[in-house]
Design a protein around this motif. Structure first.
Motif, mmCIF file in Angstrom:
data_model
loop_
_atom_site.group_PDB
_atom_site.id
_atom_site.type_symbol
_atom_site.label_atom_id
_atom_site.label_comp_id
_atom_site.label_asym_id
_atom_site.label_seq_id
_atom_site.Cartn_x
_atom_site.Cartn_y
_atom_site.Cartn_z
ATOM 1 N N UNK A 59 0.711 -1.315 -0.029
ATOM 2 C CA UNK A 59 -0.154 0.125 0.171
ATOM 3 C C UNK A 59 0.835 1.269 -0.086
ATOM 4 N N UNK A 60 1.968 1.209 0.736
ATOM 5 C CA UNK A 60 2.765 2.449 0.857
ATOM 6 C C UNK A 60 3.488 2.300 -0.426
ATOM 7 N N UNK A 61 3.692 1.475 -1.294
ATOM 8 C CA UNK A 61 4.422 1.527 -2.925
ATOM 9 C C UNK A 61 3.521 2.126 -3.624
ATOM 10 N N UNK A 62 2.081 1.890 -3.508
ATOM 11 C CA UNK A 62 1.300 2.528 -4.280
ATOM 12 C C UNK A 62 0.986 4.102 -4.186
ATOM 13 N N UNK A 63 1.148 4.392 -2.659
ATOM 14 C CA UNK A 63 1.043 5.721 -2.568
ATOM 15 C C UNK A 63 2.368 6.496 -2.737
ATOM 16 N N UNK A 64 3.381 6.072 -2.722
ATOM 17 C CA UNK A 64 4.793 6.215 -3.243
ATOM 18 C C UNK A 64 4.710 6.773 -4.797
ATOM 19 N N UNK A 65 4.092 5.934 -5.629
ATOM 20 C CA UNK A 65 3.885 6.146 -6.945
ATOM 21 C C UNK A 65 2.924 7.546 -7.127
ATOM 22 N N UNK A 66 1.736 7.219 -6.473
ATOM 23 C CA UNK A 66 0.803 8.491 -6.682
ATOM 24 C C UNK A 66 1.664 9.672 -6.290
ATOM 25 N N UNK A 67 2.291 9.881 -5.218
ATOM 26 C CA UNK A 67 2.965 10.943 -4.851
ATOM 27 C C UNK A 67 4.010 11.588 -5.961
ATOM 28 N N UNK A 68 4.513 10.438 -6.743
ATOM 29 C CA UNK A 68 5.430 10.782 -7.688
ATOM 30 C C UNK A 68 4.784 11.053 -9.215
ATOM 31 N N UNK A 69 3.425 11.516 -9.089
ATOM 32 C CA UNK A 69 2.601 11.806 -10.282
ATOM 33 C C UNK A 69 2.137 10.814 -11.352
ATOM 34 N N UNK A 70 2.332 9.691 -10.762
ATOM 35 C CA UNK A 70 1.514 8.612 -11.612
ATOM 36 C C UNK A 70 -0.074 8.547 -11.891
ATOM 37 N N UNK A 71 -0.279 8.688 -12.926
ATOM 38 C CA UNK A 71 -1.885 8.690 -13.221
ATOM 39 C C UNK A 71 -2.360 7.394 -12.892
#
Length: 335
Positions: A67-79
């Motif tokens: 879940x943290x990995x998903x948040x990490x990607x979202x914070x970095x602008x992944x659509x």
């Protein structure tokens, strides 16, 4: 915050042994193409970069870390579309590790992947296809090749990856068909219409022999140096001719595939036939085209015995009146 790409930091790092084993499984057992395998590697390198960044051990990755990995990607602008693809790859990866008993349980089993709304395919009208083909001059060798490519994409619904993989041995122009090697190693024969066959034969007899100087290249579509044409080159050529034709919006190879399927349905083909021609493993994938062309269902309902009975009962074959307060019951046009 800048978006992290595997190519920035980790593309030169060796893949984790678990990832290497998964990649070998995708190639050897699932029969995935190198293009599909490369997409999995790209997404799992992101996970590898995240694990390295946080100092976690792969053996200790759990639901919270993913879940943290998903948040990490979202914070970095992944659509959302990119995020869903990455998480889907991660779920497949950990499911494999569980099946081969590398891990005792799957930490991604309950990783929720929100469903995105399925976008309707963008299609060209028949008039647009005519304009596109007419914009390609056949006096030049490049134009003759490109005309054959566009004709074949529209006439067969080939994916661009399937088009550039075509070999001379895959063509049976006497019978007007070709052998397509699709996703997952699936093979299907596709008919070639008369117009597309004429364009293809013109390219094969007048252009390809000139470019294939040494006669050893088996790919159907070549560049001027006699090398196989790439997917990117096909996309660029199609974009060029669409601009010359004055077509609005982006025109790309897969849009011709969508157009092929939609026009088939408009001309009365059934959904199962379109599924086979497109090489879809599931009919559900093909059903998206029913939303593009709802008139097909109205026409099918009009062929129902009750529809025929109503037409016989109506004077001069006119459609019988319906209650004005229920416009949903208005029968389809007889055109």
């Amino acid at each position: 915050m800048s978006r992290v790409k595997p190519s920035d930091r980790s593309s030169h790092e060796r893949l984790h042994p678990w990832v290497e084993r998964f990649v070998e499984y995708l190639r050897a057992e699932r029969g995935y193409s190198e293009h599909t395998v490369a997409a999995y590697v790209h997404d799992l390198r992101l996970l590898q970069a995240y694990v390295a960044h946080h100092g976690d051990a792969w053996e200790h990755l759990g639901y919270a870390e993913l879940v943290g990995f998903a948040g990490w990607l979202a914070e970095r602008g992944y659509r959302l579309s990119s995020l869903l693809r990455v998480l889907s790859a991660v779920r497949s990866f950990f499911r494999f590790l569980t099946e081969v008993r590398v891990l005792p349980e799957n930490p991604a089993a309950f990783l929720a992947v929100p469903r995105r709304d399925r976008r309707l395919p963008e299609v060209l009208s028949e008039a647009d296809v005519d304009r596109l083909l007419e914009a390609i001059p056949t006096q030049s060798p490049v134009g003759r090749r490109d005309r054959a490519i566009v004709s074949l994409l529209y006439a067969t619904g080939l994916r661009v990856s399937e088009l550039v993989r075509l070999r001379l041995d895959d063509l049976d122009l006497t019978e007007g068909r070709l052998l397509c090697r699709g996703k997952g190693g699936r093979v299907r024969w596709l008919p070639i219409g008369r117009a597309a066959r004429a364009d293809l034969e013109a390219y094969l007899t007048t252009v390809r022999p000139r470019w294939c100087r040494f006669g050893r290249e088996s790919a159907v579509f070549l560049n001027r140096r006699g090398r196989p044409l790439s997917r990117v080159a096909v996309w660029q050529r199609l974009k060029h001719w669409a601009r010359r034709a004055g077509l609005a919006g982006s025109v790309y190879p897969h849009r011709l595939r969508h157009t092929f399927a939609t026009h088939l349905l408009q001309r009365g083909a059934d959904l199962r036939t379109v599924q086979v021609l497109l090489g879809h493993a599931s009919l559900g994938t093909t059903e998206v085209y029913t939303h593009v062309h709802p008139q097909r269902f109205r026409t099918a309902l009009d062929r129902h015995p009750l529809g025929s009975w109503l037409r016989r009962k109506s004077p001069a074959g006119d459609t019988p009146p319906r209650p004005a307060e229920d416009p949903a019951c208005t029968p389809p046009s007889e055109d």
